[in-house]
Design a protein around this motif. Structure first.
Motif, PDB file in Angstrom:
ATOM      1  N   THR A 267       0.864  -1.188   0.000  1.00 26.02           N
ATOM      2  CA  THR A 267       0.000   0.000   0.000  1.00 26.02           C
ATOM      3  C   THR A 267       0.896   1.232   0.000  1.00 26.02           C
ATOM      4  O   THR A 267       1.860   1.298   0.769  1.00 26.02           O
ATOM      5  CB  THR A 267      -0.890   0.010   1.257  1.00 26.02           C
ATOM      6  N   VAL A 268       0.597   2.186  -0.854  1.00 22.13           N
ATOM      7  CA  VAL A 268       1.361   3.438  -0.869  1.00 22.13           C
ATOM      8  C   VAL A 268       0.392   4.573  -0.551  1.00 22.13           C
ATOM      9  O   VAL A 268      -0.602   4.771  -1.248  1.00 22.13           O
ATOM     10  CB  VAL A 268       2.060   3.672  -2.222  1.00 22.13           C
ATOM     11  N   LEU A 269       0.699   5.305   0.527  1.00 22.86           N
ATOM     12  CA  LEU A 269      -0.214   6.363   0.999  1.00 22.86           C
ATOM     13  C   LEU A 269      -0.206   7.584   0.075  1.00 22.86           C
ATOM     14  O   LEU A 269       0.714   7.778  -0.705  1.00 22.86           O
ATOM     15  CB  LEU A 269       0.140   6.744   2.438  1.00 22.86           C
ATOM     16  N   ALA A 270      -1.231   8.397   0.228  1.00 22.11           N
ATOM     17  CA  ALA A 270      -1.487   9.510  -0.687  1.00 22.11           C
ATOM     18  C   ALA A 270      -0.291  10.426  -0.889  1.00 22.11           C
ATOM     19  O   ALA A 270       0.460  10.705   0.041  1.00 22.11           O
ATOM     20  CB  ALA A 270      -2.670  10.325  -0.185  1.00 22.11           C
ATOM     21  N   GLN A 271      -0.116  10.883  -2.124  1.00 21.54           N
ATOM     22  CA  GLN A 271       0.882  11.879  -2.527  1.00 21.54           C
ATOM     23  C   GLN A 271       2.319  11.378  -2.439  1.00 21.54           C
ATOM     24  O   GLN A 271       3.254  12.155  -2.699  1.00 21.54           O
ATOM     25  CB  GLN A 271       0.732  13.183  -1.727  1.00 21.54           C
ATOM     26  N   SER A 272       2.516  10.108  -2.082  1.00 22.51           N
ATOM     27  CA  SER A 272       3.883   9.586  -2.014  1.00 22.51           C
ATOM     28  C   SER A 272       4.462   9.455  -3.420  1.00 22.51           C
ATOM     29  O   SER A 272       3.740   9.382  -4.405  1.00 22.51           O
ATOM     30  CB  SER A 272       3.888   8.211  -1.336  1.00 22.51           C
ATOM     31  N   GLY A 273       5.802   9.419  -3.465  1.00 24.42           N
ATOM     32  CA  GLY A 273       6.505   9.212  -4.720  1.00 24.42           C
ATOM     33  C   GLY A 273       7.365   7.969  -4.637  1.00 24.42           C
ATOM     34  O   GLY A 273       8.068   7.774  -3.649  1.00 24.42           O
ATOM     35  N   VAL A 274       7.295   7.134  -5.657  1.00 27.51           N
ATOM     36  CA  VAL A 274       7.997   5.852  -5.635  1.00 27.51           C
ATOM     37  C   VAL A 274       9.066   5.861  -6.731  1.00 27.51           C
ATOM     38  O   VAL A 274       8.772   5.625  -7.894  1.00 27.51           O
ATOM     39  CB  VAL A 274       7.014   4.685  -5.857  1.00 27.51           C
ATOM     40  N   PRO A 275      10.337   6.155  -6.369  1.00 27.75           N
ATOM     41  CA  PRO A 275      11.391   6.216  -7.384  1.00 27.75           C
ATOM     42  C   PRO A 275      12.082   4.882  -7.638  1.00 27.75           C
ATOM     43  O   PRO A 275      12.806   4.754  -8.612  1.00 27.75           O
ATOM     44  CB  PRO A 275      12.381   7.212  -6.783  1.00 27.75           C
ATOM     45  N   SER A 276      11.851   3.896  -6.731  1.00 27.08           N
ATOM     46  CA  SER A 276      12.510   2.598  -6.932  1.00 27.08           C
ATOM     47  C   SER A 276      11.628   1.498  -6.351  1.00 27.08           C
ATOM     48  O   SER A 276      10.644   1.784  -5.675  1.00 27.08           O
ATOM     49  CB  SER A 276      13.890   2.611  -6.274  1.00 27.08           C
ATOM     50  N   SER A 277      11.985   0.253  -6.611  1.00 35.07           N
ATOM     51  CA  SER A 277      11.101  -0.873  -6.284  1.00 35.07           C
ATOM     52  C   SER A 277      10.766  -0.954  -4.791  1.00 35.07           C
ATOM     53  O   SER A 277      11.572  -0.576  -3.938  1.00 35.07           O
ATOM     54  CB  SER A 277      11.763  -2.177  -6.721  1.00 35.07           C
ATOM     55  N   LEU A 278       9.569  -1.444  -4.504  1.00 35.75           N
ATOM     56  CA  LEU A 278       9.101  -1.626  -3.126  1.00 35.75           C
ATOM     57  C   LEU A 278       8.704  -3.079  -2.933  1.00 35.75           C
ATOM     58  O   LEU A 278       8.056  -3.678  -3.795  1.00 35.75           O
ATOM     59  CB  LEU A 278       7.869  -0.749  -2.873  1.00 35.75           C
TER      60      LEU A 278
END
Lengths: 316, 316, 316
Positions: A267-278
């Motif tokens: 789950t990725v919370l609002a407005q987050s930025g994902v620049p690399s794998s999770l």
């Protein structure tokens, strides 16, 4: 993209005016860009920086602008001055852009109990399953495949071109469009909100897995693969060639960069930025997205700086 | 949603094949989800976690999948195995989805001096007031109410479905659509930019107050209530069932979470995120949005960490 | 906006019922708002706060609601009670809003080999060059100019109205629309993604320079000038009257504020916010956007606060 039927290296070489280095009778089954290439495919490369990746790739045929490279044993090289133009010529041959002459192309196959609303555009070679609702003023581009019980809200665009360019900063126009010849594949029970944009694959497909639901104004880049039962809130943006595994939830305005993987049930919370794998199974937050518990503590630490300052500098 | 005329508990019980616990002659006037429920309404609940909220709600009728709960004195229970399916059946009965057969439904009521541009879709039971301009290629969905002197720019979608699902992770398809039967109500002198999306209420209405102006690519979730004279810059996103009071300004790309309140005349600066309610009359900034002056000082404190570090560790 | 032919101060004064202070025979060549005003132009001002800016601007004619101000020697003042209404009257005279009666206005000039797809709306006085592809369901508003070899993906809106209002919080409706009479000018080889929105200038033009490419769901505000060979990823938002110089790259979800400049060849990383001007040739990141190297170190410093805390408070 798969060719409708295999073609020989000789046939390709004539089409693109290339010299063959290797077996001219060998048959190519398709063309793909490097991320998606497989055995039987043609790939092209025009910059020494990428020569190695292409020569070591799964592709059987490499269109290349250097005839001095060592040919890998199992490959056929197609030597020409302008591999990018050669790529465009092949795509143009097999998937020529043609002007649509009606809102719904006569080639469209539309399943039982599917509702196509007024103002919907459907391009050529599109298949839509049963029990779908396509709301008004949406655009379904060429080669799209839609499963059963899919709902697409108004104004959404399925199959816009990939944002993918060949860069030459020495020319007056720096960016040349890498012609998209891929498709969008949408599985059963998917729902897509209003005014979303789902880019087609450059040469392969952008895929949305069964039961995934997207809110409004969501962007999905070319060749991205989205698993089953994902949930994307409004204004999420996902760049190209990324992999979102099953059961991933992205809250509003999350941005995800290209060519990475978000693991199952993350789950990725609002407005987050994902620049690399999770990794899967966890909740993430912030930019760059980190585990939410850790990130929340970090926000608290920031608030303690004045206290630290006071302690440190009062002791002077 | 209000029913066109009241129906008895007996009539409802037959429609959804439920057992009645209580007065079968009592009349229901509408159906609503928990956030919007009022006396005379039917509400449904299918998870013990929410039993209490529903049994204590203002609803007069509760569709429930447990016939052992204690019936509140003033209520009627409708017992059945699948309350969610019962909800869908009632909505489907009163507001059946029907395919549109023309760009502008013949039921549309359009006021004097209102301009409906080419390419606009207008669903059934829509009322648009006087002196409005609806720009090309917009979509106005079923049951929308638009006041006078309203301007809607091109490509905007009014009344897309709520992003609201019933979750069952034990099924192959986790999320089942909670059928929207609500509406969008837009008051006088509202202006909405291009390619915006305003979701309809799940069962009640999404409201936009008089004189509110929105820039392009703004998203407003289901059942959200927006006051008068608000100003939303481009790419703002507001989740469902939130309340934005009069005179609120949200700058570009602000994100607002669900079921919260932003007080009168508050201002939220660009790109901020609002996860919980904000008091009126102040300016906020950052994620989570805090008072702008405080938040700006925090940014300065962060820049002082290296100095702190130097001081603390040089003393060793 | 340029007038089709010059008009005298006397003619204007009669149209808007104003008193002339100065040479009534002097000819006006157009009307513009303060950011864009030039010699020969009319500008209007209705608030003492802006009197000075307007009286010192390049405009030749100033519509003003105070007849006691000192007239600059080289200007003509047009005195009336409601300068904003006078502005609207002039714009309405020269560029009256008229309802479109067809998807493609008969006045449209469309170049050789340009493809206009089904569902495209083209307003009046639009010129589109050669070899362009306009994808389905896009909207090209009045007065737009598009060069050669331009590609516009589906659902995009070119020329939506500026988000620009005259504010009077003493009235029941606080914001009055500043009628847009400007245009959008798109140069050769530009590509614009799906469901983007490009606002027209209020009185002048929004410009997109040669070879610039935009991904999907990008917003560009009124009167913004974008240079050549820029690259904007999906969901970028740029406010009004800003200047983006040649070769600028903005990654996904970047937000740029109004009336600032981003210098040549600058790069702004994903999700960053740009509240003030940035010098060219560098890479920026964060909110407010700062040089990426500096900002990355700042993220590292934040992670060191707990260590600092431990050191400082253990020593007690």
């Amino acid at each position: 993209m798969e060719f409708p039927q295999p073609v020989t290296a000789k046939w390709i070489a004539e089409l693109i005016e290339a010299d063959i280095i290797g077996d001219s009778a060998r048959e190519a089954t398709g063309i793909n860009e490097l991320h998606k290439v497989k055995s039987g495919d043609i790939v092209f490369v025009d910059h020494p920086k990428y020569y190695d990746n292409c020569l070591k790739s799964a592709a059987t045929f490499v269109i290349i602008n250097d005839n001095t490279v060592t040919k890998p044993e199992d490959k056929v090289l197609l030597y020409c001055d302008k591999p990018f133009d050669a790529y465009l010529k092949i795509v143009q041959h097999f998937r020529p852009f043609t002007a649509a002459s009606s809102m719904i192309d006569p080639s469209a196959v539309i399943g039982k109990d599917t509702i196509i609303s007024p103002g919907v555009f459907i391009g050529k070679d599109v298949v839509i399953g049963e029990g779908c609702i396509i709301y008004p003023n949406t655009t379904i581009s060429d080669y799209t495949r839609i499963g059963n019980h899919v709902i697409i809200q108004s104004g959404t665009v399925i199959g816009s071109d990939a944002f993918y360019y060949n860069t030459r900063k020495t020319e007056p126009v720096w960016y040349r469009k890498m012609q998209s010849c891929g498709a969008v594949i949408i599985e059963d029970y998917v729902e897509i909100g209003a005014n979303c944009t789902i880019d087609r694959g450059v040469t392969d497909a952008t895929r949305i897995g069964q039961g995934t639901k997207m809110d409004n104004l969501v962007h999905v880049g070319h060749d991205t693969e989205i698993g089953k039962n994902c949930l994307f809130a409004a204004q999420v943006g996902i760049a190209g060639a990324t992999k979102i595994e099953d059961g991933v939830t992205l809250w509003g305005q999350v941005g995800v960069s290209k060519t990475l993987t978000i693991g199952e049930n993350a789950t990725v919370l609002a407005q987050s930025g994902v620049p690399s794998s999770l990794k899967g199974g966890k909740t993430y937050f912030g930019y760059p997205a980190e585990e939410a518990g850790y990130k929340r503590r970090e926000l608290v630490w920031v608030k303690r700086i004045p206290e630290l300052w006071k302690k440190v500098f009062q002791e002077d």
